[in-house]
Motif scaffolding. Structure first.
Motif, PDB file in Angstrom:
ATOM      1  N   LEU A  46       0.521   4.175  -4.411  1.00  0.00           N
ATOM      2  CA  LEU A  46       1.369   4.030  -3.223  1.00  0.00           C
ATOM      3  C   LEU A  46       1.353   5.312  -2.393  1.00  0.00           C
ATOM      4  O   LEU A  46       1.505   6.412  -2.924  1.00  0.00           O
ATOM      5  CB  LEU A  46       2.807   3.725  -3.627  1.00  0.00           C
ATOM      6  N   THR A  47       1.192   5.148  -1.084  1.00  0.00           N
ATOM      7  CA  THR A  47       1.337   6.267  -0.158  1.00  0.00           C
ATOM      8  C   THR A  47       2.811   6.381   0.220  1.00  0.00           C
ATOM      9  O   THR A  47       3.410   5.405   0.680  1.00  0.00           O
ATOM     10  CB  THR A  47       0.504   6.037   1.110  1.00  0.00           C
ATOM     11  N   PRO A  48       3.435   7.554   0.046  1.00  0.00           N
ATOM     12  CA  PRO A  48       4.866   7.680   0.346  1.00  0.00           C
ATOM     13  C   PRO A  48       5.148   8.106   1.783  1.00  0.00           C
ATOM     14  O   PRO A  48       4.356   8.818   2.411  1.00  0.00           O
ATOM     15  CB  PRO A  48       5.309   8.767  -0.632  1.00  0.00           C
ATOM     16  N   TYR A  49       6.302   7.664   2.272  1.00  0.00           N
ATOM     17  CA  TYR A  49       6.855   8.134   3.543  1.00  0.00           C
ATOM     18  C   TYR A  49       8.332   8.428   3.323  1.00  0.00           C
ATOM     19  O   TYR A  49       8.955   7.871   2.412  1.00  0.00           O
ATOM     20  CB  TYR A  49       6.665   7.092   4.651  1.00  0.00           C
ATOM     21  N   LEU A  50       8.887   9.293   4.153  1.00  0.00           N
ATOM     22  CA  LEU A  50      10.295   9.673   4.027  1.00  0.00           C
ATOM     23  C   LEU A  50      11.065   9.286   5.280  1.00  0.00           C
ATOM     24  O   LEU A  50      10.610   9.514   6.401  1.00  0.00           O
ATOM     25  CB  LEU A  50      10.440  11.186   3.841  1.00  0.00           C
ATOM     26  N   CYS A  51      12.257   8.738   5.074  1.00  0.00           N
ATOM     27  CA  CYS A  51      13.161   8.421   6.177  1.00  0.00           C
ATOM     28  C   CYS A  51      14.508   9.063   5.886  1.00  0.00           C
ATOM     29  O   CYS A  51      15.015   8.984   4.751  1.00  0.00           O
ATOM     30  CB  CYS A  51      13.308   6.907   6.303  1.00  0.00           C
ATOM     31  N   GLY A  52      15.095   9.708   6.874  1.00  0.00           N
ATOM     32  CA  GLY A  52      16.405  10.311   6.706  1.00  0.00           C
ATOM     33  C   GLY A  52      17.518   9.289   6.838  1.00  0.00           C
ATOM     34  O   GLY A  52      17.341   8.206   7.388  1.00  0.00           O
ATOM     35  N   ALA A  53      18.687   9.654   6.318  1.00  0.00           N
ATOM     36  CA  ALA A  53      19.896   8.826   6.431  1.00  0.00           C
ATOM     37  C   ALA A  53      20.951   9.666   7.126  1.00  0.00           C
ATOM     38  O   ALA A  53      21.386  10.698   6.593  1.00  0.00           O
ATOM     39  CB  ALA A  53      20.365   8.377   5.049  1.00  0.00           C
ATOM     40  N   PHE A  54      21.378   9.226   8.291  1.00  0.00           N
ATOM     41  CA  PHE A  54      22.210  10.068   9.150  1.00  0.00           C
ATOM     42  C   PHE A  54      23.620   9.488   9.268  1.00  0.00           C
ATOM     43  O   PHE A  54      24.040   9.008  10.317  1.00  0.00           O
ATOM     44  CB  PHE A  54      21.523  10.269  10.502  1.00  0.00           C
ATOM     45  N   GLY A  55      24.324   9.569   8.147  1.00  0.00           N
ATOM     46  CA  GLY A  55      25.708   9.126   8.094  1.00  0.00           C
ATOM     47  C   GLY A  55      26.659  10.241   8.483  1.00  0.00           C
ATOM     48  O   GLY A  55      26.251  11.254   9.084  1.00  0.00           O
ATOM     49  N   ASP A  77       0.820  -1.206   0.000  1.00  0.00           N
ATOM     50  CA  ASP A  77       0.000   0.000   0.000  1.00  0.00           C
ATOM     51  C   ASP A  77       0.857   1.260   0.000  1.00  0.00           C
ATOM     52  O   ASP A  77       0.381   2.334  -0.397  1.00  0.00           O
ATOM     53  CB  ASP A  77      -0.884   0.067   1.259  1.00  0.00           C
ATOM     54  N   ALA A  78       2.093   1.151   0.508  1.00  0.00           N
ATOM     55  CA  ALA A  78       2.919   2.328   0.768  1.00  0.00           C
ATOM     56  C   ALA A  78       4.377   2.026   0.435  1.00  0.00           C
ATOM     57  O   ALA A  78       4.785   0.864   0.326  1.00  0.00           O
ATOM     58  CB  ALA A  78       2.789   2.747   2.235  1.00  0.00           C
ATOM     59  N   VAL A  79       5.146   3.084   0.300  1.00  0.00           N
ATOM     60  CA  VAL A  79       6.577   2.953   0.068  1.00  0.00           C
ATOM     61  C   VAL A  79       7.298   3.960   0.956  1.00  0.00           C
ATOM     62  O   VAL A  79       6.851   5.099   1.118  1.00  0.00           O
ATOM     63  CB  VAL A  79       6.939   3.194  -1.414  1.00  0.00           C
ATOM     64  N   GLU A  80       8.386   3.514   1.565  1.00  0.00           N
ATOM     65  CA  GLU A  80       9.226   4.411   2.347  1.00  0.00           C
ATOM     66  C   GLU A  80      10.469   4.731   1.527  1.00  0.00           C
ATOM     67  O   GLU A  80      11.165   3.830   1.058  1.00  0.00           O
ATOM     68  CB  GLU A  80       9.607   3.772   3.677  1.00  0.00           C
ATOM     69  N   LEU A  81      10.738   6.023   1.376  1.00  0.00           N
ATOM     70  CA  LEU A  81      11.851   6.502   0.573  1.00  0.00           C
ATOM     71  C   LEU A  81      12.960   7.001   1.491  1.00  0.00           C
ATOM     72  O   LEU A  81      12.836   8.079   2.093  1.00  0.00           O
ATOM     73  CB  LEU A  81      11.390   7.638  -0.345  1.00  0.00           C
ATOM     74  N   PRO A  82      14.051   6.247   1.640  1.00  0.00           N
ATOM     75  CA  PRO A  82      15.191   6.758   2.395  1.00  0.00           C
ATOM     76  C   PRO A  82      15.936   7.785   1.528  1.00  0.00           C
ATOM     77  O   PRO A  82      16.335   7.476   0.400  1.00  0.00           O
ATOM     78  CB  PRO A  82      16.060   5.517   2.643  1.00  0.00           C
ATOM     79  N   ILE A  83      16.115   8.975   2.045  1.00  0.00           N
ATOM     80  CA  ILE A  83      16.706  10.055   1.258  1.00  0.00           C
ATOM     81  C   ILE A  83      18.163  10.236   1.678  1.00  0.00           C
ATOM     82  O   ILE A  83      18.482  10.976   2.611  1.00  0.00           O
ATOM     83  CB  ILE A  83      15.915  11.364   1.427  1.00  0.00           C
ATOM     84  N   GLU A  84      19.040   9.531   0.998  1.00  0.00           N
ATOM     85  CA  GLU A  84      20.466   9.665   1.273  1.00  0.00           C
ATOM     86  C   GLU A  84      21.022  10.960   0.685  1.00  0.00           C
ATOM     87  O   GLU A  84      21.834  11.634   1.308  1.00  0.00           O
ATOM     88  CB  GLU A  84      21.208   8.449   0.732  1.00  0.00           C
ATOM     89  N   ASP A  85      20.575  11.286  -0.537  1.00  0.00           N
ATOM     90  CA  ASP A  85      21.028  12.499  -1.214  1.00  0.00           C
ATOM     91  C   ASP A  85      19.796  13.217  -1.779  1.00  0.00           C
ATOM     92  O   ASP A  85      19.242  12.796  -2.789  1.00  0.00           O
ATOM     93  CB  ASP A  85      21.994  12.138  -2.341  1.00  0.00           C
ATOM     94  N   GLY A  90      13.255   9.019  11.324  1.00  0.00           N
ATOM     95  CA  GLY A  90      14.604   8.482  11.447  1.00  0.00           C
ATOM     96  C   GLY A  90      15.286   8.873  12.742  1.00  0.00           C
ATOM     97  O   GLY A  90      14.754   9.650  13.545  1.00  0.00           O
ATOM     98  N   PRO A  91      16.505   8.356  12.961  1.00  0.00           N
ATOM     99  CA  PRO A  91      17.291   8.680  14.159  1.00  0.00           C
ATOM    100  C   PRO A  91      18.028   9.995  13.980  1.00  0.00           C
ATOM    101  O   PRO A  91      19.256  10.056  13.888  1.00  0.00           O
ATOM    102  CB  PRO A  91      18.248   7.489  14.266  1.00  0.00           C
ATOM    103  N   MET A  92      17.282  11.062  13.961  1.00  0.00           N
ATOM    104  CA  MET A  92      17.775  12.359  13.500  1.00  0.00           C
ATOM    105  C   MET A  92      18.565  13.144  14.535  1.00  0.00           C
ATOM    106  O   MET A  92      19.006  14.263  14.280  1.00  0.00           O
ATOM    107  CB  MET A  92      16.585  13.191  13.010  1.00  0.00           C
ATOM    108  N   TYR A  93      18.772  12.579  15.702  1.00  0.00           N
ATOM    109  CA  TYR A  93      19.451  13.281  16.783  1.00  0.00           C
ATOM    110  C   TYR A  93      20.965  13.256  16.650  1.00  0.00           C
ATOM    111  O   TYR A  93      21.660  14.141  17.149  1.00  0.00           O
ATOM    112  CB  TYR A  93      19.038  12.679  18.134  1.00  0.00           C
ATOM    113  N   ALA A  94      21.527  12.220  15.999  1.00  0.00           N
ATOM    114  CA  ALA A  94      22.990  12.095  15.951  1.00  0.00           C
ATOM    115  C   ALA A  94      23.395  11.203  14.787  1.00  0.00           C
ATOM    116  O   ALA A  94      22.574  10.475  14.216  1.00  0.00           O
ATOM    117  CB  ALA A  94      23.538  11.507  17.260  1.00  0.00           C
ATOM    118  N   GLN A  95      24.662  11.255  14.450  1.00  0.00           N
ATOM    119  CA  GLN A  95      25.201  10.389  13.401  1.00  0.00           C
ATOM    120  C   GLN A  95      25.095   8.926  13.813  1.00  0.00           C
ATOM    121  O   GLN A  95      25.462   8.554  14.931  1.00  0.00           O
ATOM    122  CB  GLN A  95      26.661  10.754  13.151  1.00  0.00           C
ATOM    123  N   VAL A  96      24.575   8.099  12.935  1.00  0.00           N
ATOM    124  CA  VAL A  96      24.516   6.662  13.198  1.00  0.00           C
ATOM    125  C   VAL A  96      25.940   6.116  13.275  1.00  0.00           C
ATOM    126  O   VAL A  96      26.796   6.436  12.449  1.00  0.00           O
ATOM    127  CB  VAL A  96      23.714   5.942  12.099  1.00  0.00           C
TER     128      VAL A  96
END
Length: 295
Positions: A59-68, A33-41, A105-111
């Protein structure tokens, strides 16, 4: 209780870009039903190119951050923190353009920051994360968005490992846009009682990721899925449940998350078996457990 089921594009690719329309169509064909898009760049993702594909597929979209590296709100360097806030603002731009109500996402600090720190230094980083996320939450709130803050396991963070940690951070942020998400992979490493943690999150829980304790197909590991189902039912959760794992075909990504073997012949099989398990789980009364998908 009404939930929808999604898949992260990390199951198939990294980084995601708006050139990957066929991947989105394939996810829809598998029955999600949905897709999660990890946004690395963020430069690789053009919302105006994605929107017609989302409309076509339903598809319903969701966004997840990438905290490298370089994305760290607890960094002592103000320039790194400013860079991280700017990245989160870019995610909010995409969320607004795609009609997504939150960024996750774990947006508080670098993974990967996992260290033994003196208590005063750890408190300094905690206070810094809360202060910086208060600024981010204020921007999100002004845009009509929320933050879905994720706890990750002790091998990936020394700051926020449990749902209780997430809720404590939300209270420290002190802004109504700050909310919680959970990921069952991290929970199986860190929680004493998965169901109790979900019930503790309650109305603050706005997003759910699922992955087995070994990062394989849902239903083939040690995760207490009955507890998971019952707890979500108890809090009347009505959002997305997104399968998140990672493709072994991208060596950099697989190495970063320590995936050394395949869990299915193809990633499509991985996703479809996981989806079948989750649909079966939620189709039954919460006190009944479906048979796990065959390993």
């Amino acid at each position: 209780m009404s939930v929808t089921f999604g898949a992260s594009t990390w199951l198939w690719t990294s980084p995601f870009s708006s050139d990957q329309a066929d991947l989105l169509r394939g996810i829809a064909r598998l029955g999600f039903d949905a897709v999660e898009l990890p946004i690395e760049d963020p430069d690789l993702v053009d919302a105006q190119r994605i929107l017609p594909i989302l409309e076509e597929t339903g598809l319903t979209p969701y966004l997840c951050g990438a905290f490298g590296p370089g994305r760290d709100l607890t960094s002592p360097d103000p320039a790194v923190r400013a860079h991280t806030r700017a990245y989160l603002s870019r995610l909010m731009d995409l969320a607004e353009a795609l009609g997504i109500p939150f960024i996750a996402g774990p947006m508080y600090a670098q993974v990967g920051k996992a260290r033994q720190l003196p208590s005063d230094e750890r408190q300094r980083e905690w206070d810094l994360a809360a202060r910086e996320l208060r600024t981010v939450a204020t921007e999100a709130g002004n845009r009509g968005l929320k933050l879905a803050i994720e706890a990750i396991n002790r091998f990936e963070s020394d700051l926020v490992n449990t749902t209780a940690d997430t809720l404590r951070l939300i209270r420290a942020i002190g802004h109504p846009a700050a909310k919680a998400m959970i990921d069952t992979f991290h929970m199986t490493l860190e929680e004493h009682d998965l169901g109790a943690a979900i019930r503790q999150a309650g109305d603050d829980l706005i997003h759910v990721q699922v992955s087995e304790n070994h990062r394989g197909v849902t239903g083939t590991g040690l995760t207490p899925w009955q507890d998971f189902h019952e707890a979500l039912q108890d809090i009347r959760y009505s959002g997305a449940i997104v399968i998140e794992s990672f493709t072994p075909d991208n060596r950099d990504l697989a190495g970063a998350v320590c995936i050394w073997r395949r869990f299915a012949a193809t990633q499509d099989e991985f996703a479809s078996r996981g989806l079948a398990f989750m649909r079966d789980l939620f189709a039954k009364p919460a006190n009944l457990v479906p048979l796990a998908a065959s390993a």
